[in-house]
Design a protein around this motif. Structure first.
Motif, PDB file in Angstrom:
ATOM      1  N   ASP A 100      -5.151 -12.735  -5.089  1.00 41.35           N
ATOM      2  CA  ASP A 100      -5.137 -11.984  -3.830  1.00 41.35           C
ATOM      3  C   ASP A 100      -6.528 -12.046  -3.195  1.00 41.35           C
ATOM      4  O   ASP A 100      -7.504 -11.615  -3.781  1.00 41.35           O
ATOM      5  N   GLU A 134     -11.591  -5.328   1.969  1.00 39.60           N
ATOM      6  CA  GLU A 134     -10.237  -5.460   2.545  1.00 39.60           C
ATOM      7  C   GLU A 134      -9.333  -4.399   1.912  1.00 39.60           C
ATOM      8  O   GLU A 134      -8.404  -3.895   2.533  1.00 39.60           O
ATOM      9  N   GLU A 135      -9.629  -4.069   0.643  1.00 36.55           N
ATOM     10  CA  GLU A 135      -8.768  -3.081  -0.026  1.00 36.55           C
ATOM     11  C   GLU A 135      -9.251  -1.665   0.279  1.00 36.55           C
ATOM     12  O   GLU A 135     -10.432  -1.424   0.471  1.00 36.55           O
ATOM     13  N   GLN A 202       2.441 -12.818  -1.404  1.00 39.88           N
ATOM     14  CA  GLN A 202       2.693 -11.442  -1.894  1.00 39.88           C
ATOM     15  C   GLN A 202       4.146 -11.046  -1.567  1.00 39.88           C
ATOM     16  O   GLN A 202       4.426  -9.921  -1.171  1.00 39.88           O
ATOM     17  N   ARG A 298       4.971   0.839   6.615  1.00 37.57           N
ATOM     18  CA  ARG A 298       4.762  -0.395   7.364  1.00 37.57           C
ATOM     19  C   ARG A 298       6.088  -0.908   7.930  1.00 37.57           C
ATOM     20  O   ARG A 298       7.160  -0.638   7.394  1.00 37.57           O
ATOM     21  N   ALA A 366       2.251  -7.771   3.821  1.00 38.41           N
ATOM     22  CA  ALA A 366       0.981  -7.120   3.493  1.00 38.41           C
ATOM     23  C   ALA A 366       0.108  -7.189   4.734  1.00 38.41           C
ATOM     24  O   ALA A 366       0.327  -8.023   5.616  1.00 38.41           O
ATOM     25  N   TYR A 367      -0.894  -6.293   4.818  1.00 39.49           N
ATOM     26  CA  TYR A 367      -1.826  -6.463   5.931  1.00 39.49           C
ATOM     27  C   TYR A 367      -2.995  -7.326   5.454  1.00 39.49           C
ATOM     28  O   TYR A 367      -3.142  -7.577   4.259  1.00 39.49           O
ATOM     29  N   HIS A 392      -0.953  -7.585  -6.713  1.00 41.11           N
ATOM     30  CA  HIS A 392      -1.501  -6.260  -7.060  1.00 41.11           C
ATOM     31  C   HIS A 392      -1.091  -5.873  -8.483  1.00 41.11           C
ATOM     32  O   HIS A 392      -0.882  -4.714  -8.795  1.00 41.11           O
TER      33      HIS A 392
HETATM   34  O1  HGY Z   1      -2.226  -3.450   1.131  1.00 39.32           O
HETATM   35  C1  HGY Z   1      -2.239  -4.585   1.598  1.00 39.32           C
HETATM   36  O2  HGY Z   1      -1.346  -4.991   2.308  1.00 39.32           O
HETATM   37  C2  HGY Z   1      -3.372  -5.506   1.270  1.00 39.32           C
HETATM   38  O3  HGY Z   1      -3.046  -6.183   0.082  1.00 39.32           O
HETATM   39  N1  HGY Z   1      -4.607  -4.782   1.115  1.00 39.32           N
END
Ligand code: HGY
Ligand code: MN
Ligand code: MN
Length: 419
Positions: A100, A134-135, A202, A298, A366-367, A392
């Motif tokens: 990821d 990013e997280e 993902q 989402r 995912a974002y 994840h």
């Molecule tokens: O949560 C998400 O969509 C990305 O993996 N941070």
């Protein structure tokens, strides 16, 4: 100086790339194969140093901004032109895998090295970007670095963020060596001419359908909330059931209400998750007086997502009245969906065909940092399969073949866009 489009059969060294991915994975706060790398923590700083070293070895000039967004630049023939950007993140949530984000960073580096090995000379500079945080692990909000670059998160809003111990951005970034003014992070529209992020899907579709790469047309709209439920504590034995104001029982109702609201929008694209639920005082024989929880909602359709948030608010009011508990909801973020750029998608499609790779257009659930880069440049994403759609989790996996195909298509596309 060849700035034409060479016969692009990049001589990718997937072995080298895999070795680098595995080396990066060892830089973790957890025992391998588990990857945990929370922004500005010791593992994150060591990982940054490792990746910057690889970029320097590849002849890229490396620079970092005031929150640690890192830019490794391959100067083009005409430095006055806005660069072509590619990249992703290397921070990882607790108990994560090694692909990821990292596939997009090290795969982007490999795509650049392959072009260099071919003797390709870009007209536009090409910049590999490693986005900070990013997280959402540390500060509760995802895409901190790219949000600030796009000024979607202002310096004032960033300074107000706190981690679980109450420490703020300054308490973390300054000891990590990032001391510049936060105002310098925001970049103007056009900072990149075009931007592509390569990432594992993902999700299960590419593997299930045996498709080599995914061309992302839209990125789902993420929203998250922080909810605090205050009830009344007491002795688990002495306090009889009538009149209890059990914060965790109230939370349980709210969690199930979120699940049912997400399931009943009539669309498979709506998802709702409670990932954090902290109980106070957290003793086996004490009635929970406070619960702090998060929601993550989402959808590719913003209005449908917002209807779930509204429904949840109504249920929270009803639970609060019936159970005599206080429910405070703070909206952390509610971002729009992202539409990817048709010209970049066309270049990706041509590259996939030229590379002999099968492809499909798809949505990103995912974002990603690309969502915020889209505020300052045309963007697109390139997906590669991941086994079982798992992410994840430490058993997240993408094969060298899948990764090689992605890098091959990315390499060709960068050359097209930078020529
Ligand atoms: O949560 C998400 O969509 C990305 O993996 N941070
Ligand atoms: Mn992630
Ligand atoms: Mn990611």
């Amino acid at each position: 100086m060849t700035t034409t489009r060479p016969n692009l059969n990049p001589d990718l060294s997937v072995d080298r790339l895999m070795a680098e991915l595995f080396a990066l994975a060892k830089i973790s706060e957890a025992e391998p194969p588990v990857v945990t790398r929370v922004v500005f923590g010791p593992a994150d700083l060591r990982a940054r140093a490792y990746v910057k070293g690889l970029c320097a070895e590849a002849g890229l000039t490396v620079r970092e901004d005031a929150v640690g967004n890192t830019f490794a630049r391959w100067e083009g023939a005409d430095p006055s032109l806005a660069p072509i950007g590619t990249g992703s993140h290397i921070d990882a949530i607790p108990n994560a895998g090694l692909y990821d984000g990292c596939v997009g960073v090290l795969g982007g580096l490999e795509a650049i090295r392959a072009l260099k090995a071919l003797g390709f000379k870009p007209r536009r500079s090409i910049e590999l970007v490693v986005f900070t945080a990013e997280e959402p692990t540390r500060f509760g909000i995802g895409c901190l670095g790219s949000r600030m670059m796009a000024n979607v998160l202002t310096p004032q809003q960033a300074l107000a963020l706190r981690d679980k111990e109450g420490r703020g951005l300054e308490d973390w970034r300054v000891p990590a060596g990032f001391t510049g003014p936060l105002e310098s992070v925001a970049v103007p529209k056009g900072r990149f001419h075009q931007f592509i992020e390569m990432h594992i899907e993902q999700g299960p579709l590419l593997e299930e359908e045996k498709v080599d790469v995914g061309l992302v047309t839209h990125i789902a709209a993420p929203a998250s909330q922080r909810i605090v439920i205050e009830g009344e504590g007491g002795h688990a034995g002495g306090k009889l059931m009538p009149g209890r104001k059990d914060a965790l029982a109230a939370a349980a109702e709210l969690i199930l209400a979120l699940e049912s609201a997400a399931k009943s929008t009539g669309a498979i694209d709506t998802v709702g998750t409670v990932g954090i639920c902290e109980v106070f005082p957290g003793a086996v024989n004490s009635i929970p007086s406070r619960v702090t929880m998060t929601t993550d909602v989402r959808d590719i359709d913003r209005a449908r997502r917002d209807r779930v948030l509204a429904a949840l608010g109504a249920v929270a009011n009803d639970i609060s009245r019936r159970r005599g508990v206080k429910i405070a909801t703070e909206l952390v973020n509610a971002d729009p969906p992202t539409t990817c750029d048709p010209a970049i998608l066309a270049a990706l499609e041509e590259s996939a065909i030229a590379a002999g790779k099968s492809y499909k257009k798809m949505v990103a659930r995912a974002y990603h940092d690309t969502s915020f880069v889209s505020c300052i440049a045309p963007v697109a994403m390139l997906f590669i399969p991941c086994r079982g759609g798992v992410s994840h989790r430490p058993d997240e996996y993408a094969s060298p073949q899948w990764i090689g195909s992605g890098v091959h298509v990315l390499s060709r596309t960068l050359a097209k866009l930078a020529a």
